[in-house]
Design a protein around this motif. Structure first.
Motif, PDB file in Angstrom:
ATOM      1  N   VAL A  35       0.691  -1.224   0.221  1.00 37.10           N
ATOM      2  CA  VAL A  35       0.066   0.051   0.156  1.00 37.10           C
ATOM      3  C   VAL A  35       0.877   1.257   0.033  1.00 37.10           C
ATOM      4  O   VAL A  35       2.134   1.286   0.600  1.00 37.10           O
ATOM      5  N   PHE A  36       0.520   2.037  -0.742  1.00 31.28           N
ATOM      6  CA  PHE A  36       0.924   3.687  -0.862  1.00 31.28           C
ATOM      7  C   PHE A  36       0.206   4.665  -0.821  1.00 31.28           C
ATOM      8  O   PHE A  36      -1.210   4.650  -1.196  1.00 31.28           O
ATOM      9  N   ASP A  76      -2.528   8.141   5.745  1.00 29.42           N
ATOM     10  CA  ASP A  76      -1.554   8.515   4.510  1.00 29.42           C
ATOM     11  C   ASP A  76      -0.463   7.468   5.109  1.00 29.42           C
ATOM     12  O   ASP A  76       0.245   7.957   5.987  1.00 29.42           O
ATOM     13  N   VAL A  77       0.032   6.554   4.165  1.00 31.24           N
ATOM     14  CA  VAL A  77       0.966   5.717   4.625  1.00 31.24           C
ATOM     15  C   VAL A  77       2.409   6.182   3.890  1.00 31.24           C
ATOM     16  O   VAL A  77       3.370   5.460   4.116  1.00 31.24           O
ATOM     17  N   GLY A  78       2.292   7.266   2.984  1.00 27.91           N
ATOM     18  CA  GLY A  78       3.566   7.816   2.415  1.00 27.91           C
ATOM     19  C   GLY A  78       3.802   6.951   1.037  1.00 27.91           C
ATOM     20  O   GLY A  78       3.197   6.051   0.756  1.00 27.91           O
ATOM     21  N   SER A  79       4.987   7.450   0.255  1.00 28.49           N
ATOM     22  CA  SER A  79       5.477   6.587  -0.874  1.00 28.49           C
ATOM     23  C   SER A  79       6.408   5.619  -0.710  1.00 28.49           C
ATOM     24  O   SER A  79       6.916   5.065  -1.654  1.00 28.49           O
ATOM     25  N   SER A  99      -8.847  -8.082  19.077  1.00 26.90           N
ATOM     26  CA  SER A  99      -8.267  -7.084  17.935  1.00 26.90           C
ATOM     27  C   SER A  99      -7.881  -8.309  16.892  1.00 26.90           C
ATOM     28  O   SER A  99      -7.776  -9.475  16.726  1.00 26.90           O
ATOM     29  N   ALA A 100      -7.419  -7.488  15.849  1.00 30.17           N
ATOM     30  CA  ALA A 100      -7.120  -8.228  14.710  1.00 30.17           C
ATOM     31  C   ALA A 100      -5.853  -7.620  14.050  1.00 30.17           C
ATOM     32  O   ALA A 100      -5.753  -6.416  14.331  1.00 30.17           O
ATOM     33  N   THR A 101      -4.833  -8.140  13.630  1.00 29.58           N
ATOM     34  CA  THR A 101      -3.521  -7.421  12.971  1.00 29.58           C
ATOM     35  C   THR A 101      -3.417  -8.107  11.576  1.00 29.58           C
ATOM     36  O   THR A 101      -3.942  -8.952  10.964  1.00 29.58           O
ATOM     37  N   LEU A 102      -2.791  -6.997  10.800  1.00 30.28           N
ATOM     38  CA  LEU A 102      -2.550  -7.282   9.311  1.00 30.28           C
ATOM     39  C   LEU A 102      -1.271  -6.846   9.094  1.00 30.28           C
ATOM     40  O   LEU A 102      -0.889  -5.525   9.527  1.00 30.28           O
ATOM     41  N   VAL A 103      -0.374  -7.269   8.260  1.00 29.83           N
ATOM     42  CA  VAL A 103       0.688  -6.521   7.701  1.00 29.83           C
ATOM     43  C   VAL A 103       0.795  -6.573   6.348  1.00 29.83           C
ATOM     44  O   VAL A 103       0.731  -7.486   5.623  1.00 29.83           O
ATOM     45  N   THR A 104       0.936  -5.484   5.574  1.00 32.29           N
ATOM     46  CA  THR A 104       0.802  -5.249   4.261  1.00 32.29           C
ATOM     47  C   THR A 104       2.228  -5.296   3.653  1.00 32.29           C
ATOM     48  O   THR A 104       3.189  -4.732   4.310  1.00 32.29           O
ATOM     49  N   PRO A 105       2.550  -6.255   2.863  1.00 30.91           N
ATOM     50  CA  PRO A 105       3.951  -6.489   2.220  1.00 30.91           C
ATOM     51  C   PRO A 105       4.352  -5.401   1.604  1.00 30.91           C
ATOM     52  O   PRO A 105       3.883  -4.173   1.362  1.00 30.91           O
TER      53      PRO A 105
END
Lengths: 393, 388
Positions: A35-36, A76-79, A99-105
């Motif tokens: 994600v960006f 906003d996660v930046g670029s 809770s739930a967690t997620l990691v975007t690659p």
């Protein structure tokens, strides 16, 4: 007896706790893609008990707290190409949490480089006239000194998007302003299908603007033509223009028409250069001078405005000139309003007669480094002008 | 504005036609009020007598003009003084100008001795004559009027001695400095501001004017000194605090400049000051490689002043520095929705001379002058038997 009571109480509490624990599921993003920029995060919560609030935590920072569904937060996660950690926690009115967690690659780029086609717009002249008979084999392209193989070769009408930046500060009043507007209008009128242009008329602030318009439309039809007034904020409006052009496909062009230099921008020209390099727009500066002959250097002992002394003023001029030349465009000194229209037409003709050379750089690393570019020809007495390089993103 | 018809009317009103024949359009300047001598030989006693007679005539006409002023007819009084002085002094420095100066000053001193407050309307008239003479192309008389007004202000301050008098006198001299600045005279402007500050060390228009003068000549350390004094004396002068902050940052004193700029974000500060302070504060933070802090300042300001394009442009720059080009692009997209701003940008407004403070000083002086007209009338009444 006592043991039985304690056991019963523990069972009851455990039952209550199990019933109240909320189940959280992150529904967006999915976690399968990087994600960006702006990211919309959504979650669903199931629970037998009322939910007091739901919190969204992105990379360790809370970015949203919602008291009722839909549970949605935007951040906003930046670029940067990095992993991002998203955690969503729901808390019930009795204080139970789930809770739930997620990691975007991140995008894996360690082993491969996405090489973008580099396009060079080349103006060739011979004896002061455009040289229009060059062939692919006549050109040699050096990228950081390394010879490149041309994969595309074209001449002529590659569509362009142009921003015409007209200085309408007080010193432009009268004939100059009228000639500038007429020149811009004629330029737009002579564009070909798929070309587009927008006009920005500025002083110390924006005075008039159009959207990008195609040919066949009067560029000034919906513009209320302003009186020339105020100061000059060229840098700010160049920055805005380059940002706008960066979002257009194809050949990008900026035409600056001004009789002065920046004196009232928030930005300095130094702030604009990185964007100019990134946007890769061809820049043309039509600089109206007050007298014939070479333009005098700024007097370092003078203060040109509350914001610029002589030295700073000269730096603005020098750096803008260098940026224009680096882009493959040109600086033209104009001695009065009479030749403004003609110069607009010359730019249009130049754009139509340019050669477009495409190559995949053999030494690309997408590392943000500047690459020097040189284009040579084996044809005698032919001069070439093109961008002097690019930033490798 | 003085016209020839007005001059004729005023001359008739004052009964001056008897002693001051109106000059034809092409008359040479500097023609005397009375039939003075040419280059013919005179003995010393005759010369002295003639000189005394001429002084007396000038005082008489000048006193009459001041009587007109005391009735509240400022424009007629100005027209009468213009008539007198153009007749007497001409376009170049000359003995005539010195005679005029001597005659008018002696009368003014007399007024001041009788009641110093009577000098307020007189000094304002001479102040206003500076611009009137510039308009008429009488530059020597314009300069002489400025000197006369400043001298009268000093006389008034010394005679009255109270704080209000010092303030009015300082304000008048600062306003004269503002007029000199329009002519691009650095030394002349600075000298007048210094004189204003001698009269009133806390003179607001002089302190901000001097600060702006130094700034526009690139002498930032001196600007900071003057603007620092202004902040001490008039902490509510937001314009001055903004200039102080800008110049402190310019000379590298971020530790003082940044708090000064931050203080201008106060809700009491004028909008243009708060907008520009936000931009300059963010600029200073960017220079310190603090793009996040800069962006926060700009976001807050852009929320407060949504139509200020400069804030959005700089916010986009801060985001670019933070490697957030997409967000920068979204910020700039908001520019497309903004209406075309009819007013000057804050940055251009900053480049203008601090005319508001100077105009305010002139306005205070005008009010004071009106209230002192009875005093002027009173002393002219008392003056009559001796002066004429």
């Amino acid at each position: 007896m006592r043991g039985w009571v304690v056991g019963l109480l523990a069972t009851a509490l455990a039952a209550q706790s199990m019933a109240a624990t909320p189940t959280v599921r992150i529904t967006s993003p999915t976690g399968t893609e990087a994600v960006f920029g702006e990211v919309v995060m959504t979650a669903e919560v199931e629970c037998d008990e009322a939910v007091a609030f739901v919190e969204f935590i992105l990379d360790g920072k809370r970015v949203g707290k919602l008291l009722a569904p839909p549970f949605r937060a935007v951040a906003d996660v930046g670029s940067d190409n990095v992993e991002h950690f998203i955690r969503v926690t729901a808390t019930t009115i009795s204080g139970a949490t789930g809770s739930a967690t997620l990691v975007t690659p991140r995008i894996q780029v360690d082993d491969e480089v996405l090489v973008e086609l580099q396009q060079l717009y080349v103006t060739a002249t011979k004896g002061g006239k455009r040289a229009l008979d060059l062939q692919r084999g006549d050109f040699t392209v050096l990228d950081d000194g390394a010879r490149q193989s041309l994969v595309t070769f074209q001449r002529g009408d590659v569509p362009f998007s142009a921003v015409i930046l007209l200085d309408a500060s007080a010193s432009m009043a009268g004939e100059k302003m009228q000639a500038a507007l007429d020149g811009a209008r004629a330029f737009a009128a002579a564009m070909k299908p798929l070309d587009e242009a927008r006009l920005m008329v500025f002083a110390d602030r924006l005075l008039a603007r159009t959207p990008f318009l195609g040919p066949g439309v009067d560029l000034l039809a919906d513009v209320s033509v302003p009186f020339a007034q105020g100061g000059t904020a060229l840098n700010d409006h160049l920055f805005i223009s380059l940002q706008a052009l960066e979002q257009r496909q194809g050949r990008r062009v900026v035409i600056i028409l001004s009789d002065g230099m920046d004196s009232h921008s928030v930005l300095s020209i130094d702030d604009t250069v990185p964007l100019a390099r990134r946007a890769r727009a061809l820049m043309y500066w039509l600089r109206i001078t007050r007298a014939k002959g070479p333009v005098a250097e700024a007097d370092p002992s003078l203060q040109y405005s509350a914001w610029r002394n002589g030295k700073g003023h000269q730096r603005q001029i020098d750096l803008l000139e260098r940026t224009v030349v680096e882009s493959g465009g040109s600086v033209t000194l104009i001695e009065g309003p009479g030749s403004i229209g003609q110069r607009f037409q010359e730019i249009l003709a130049e754009l139509r007669d340019q050669y477009v050379l495409g190559y995949y750089p053999s030494n690309s690393r997408n590392d943000g480094r500047w690459h020097d570019v040189e284009v040579k020809t084996r044809r005698g007495n032919v001069s070439l002008r093109t961008a002097l390089g690019y930033t490798d993103f | 504005m003085v016209t020839r018809a007005k001059l004729a009317g005023v001359a008739a009103l004052l009964g001056l036609l008897v002693v001051v024949p109106l000059r034809a359009k092409d008359d040479p300047p500097g023609e005397s009020l009375s039939p003075r001598s040419g280059p013919t030989a005179q003995n010393p006693d005759q010369s002295l007598a003639q000189e005394a007679a001429e002084l007396k005539t000038i005082r008489l006409v000048y006193a009459n003009a001041l009587r007109v002023l005391a009735t509240g007819s400022r424009d007629d009084a100005i027209a009468a003084i213009v008539l007198l002085e153009r007749r007497q002094a001409g376009k170049v420095a000359s003995p005539d100008l010195r005679r005029l100066e001597a005659a008018e000053s002696s009368l003014a001193r007399k007024l001041g001795e009788l009641d110093s407050e009577s000098l307020v309307p007189v000094m304002l008239v001479h102040h206003d004559l500076v611009e009137e003479y510039r308009r008429l192309g009488e530059f020597v008389l314009s300069d002489a009027s400025g000197q006369r007004a400043a001298t009268l202000a000093e006389l008034y301050s010394a005679g009255s001695g109270d704080a209000q008098a010092r303030s009015l006198a300082g304000g008048l001299v600062a306003s004269l400095a503002g007029q000199a600045q329009k002519e691009g005279l650095f030394d002349g402007t600075k000298t007048l501001f210094d004189r204003a500050l001698t009269l009133d060390p806390g003179c607001e228009p002089a302190l901000i004017g001097l600060g702006a003068l130094f700034e526009v000549h690139g002498r930032y350390e001196l600007a900071v000194a003057s603007l620092g004094q202004l902040r001490t004396a008039h902490p509510e002068n937001w314009h001055g605090v903004l200039r102080l902050g800008v110049n402190l940052v310019r000379i590298g004193r971020h530790e003082h400049g940044i708090p000064a700029l931050r203080s201008c974000l106060d809700k009491a500060a004028p909008q243009w000051v708060a907008v520009l302070a936000s931009e300059e504060l963010a600029r200073a933070l960017l220079a310190e490689d603090k793009p996040d802090e800069a962006a926060a300042v700009l976001r807050q300001a852009a929320d407060r002043f949504p139509n200020q394009a400069g804030l959005l442009v700089e916010l986009a720059l801060a985001l670019e520095r933070r490697h957030r080009p997409f967000e920068a692009r979204r910020v700039l997209a908001r520019l497309e929705e903004l209406p075309i701003a009819p007013e000057l940008s804050p940055r251009l407004r900053y480049c203008k001379w601090p005319h508001e403070e100077i105009a305010a000083a002139r306005e205070r002086l005008a009010q004071a002058a009106t209230s002192r007209l009875p005093a002027l009338a009173g002393v002219l009444e008392r003056l009559e038997p001796e002066g004429e």
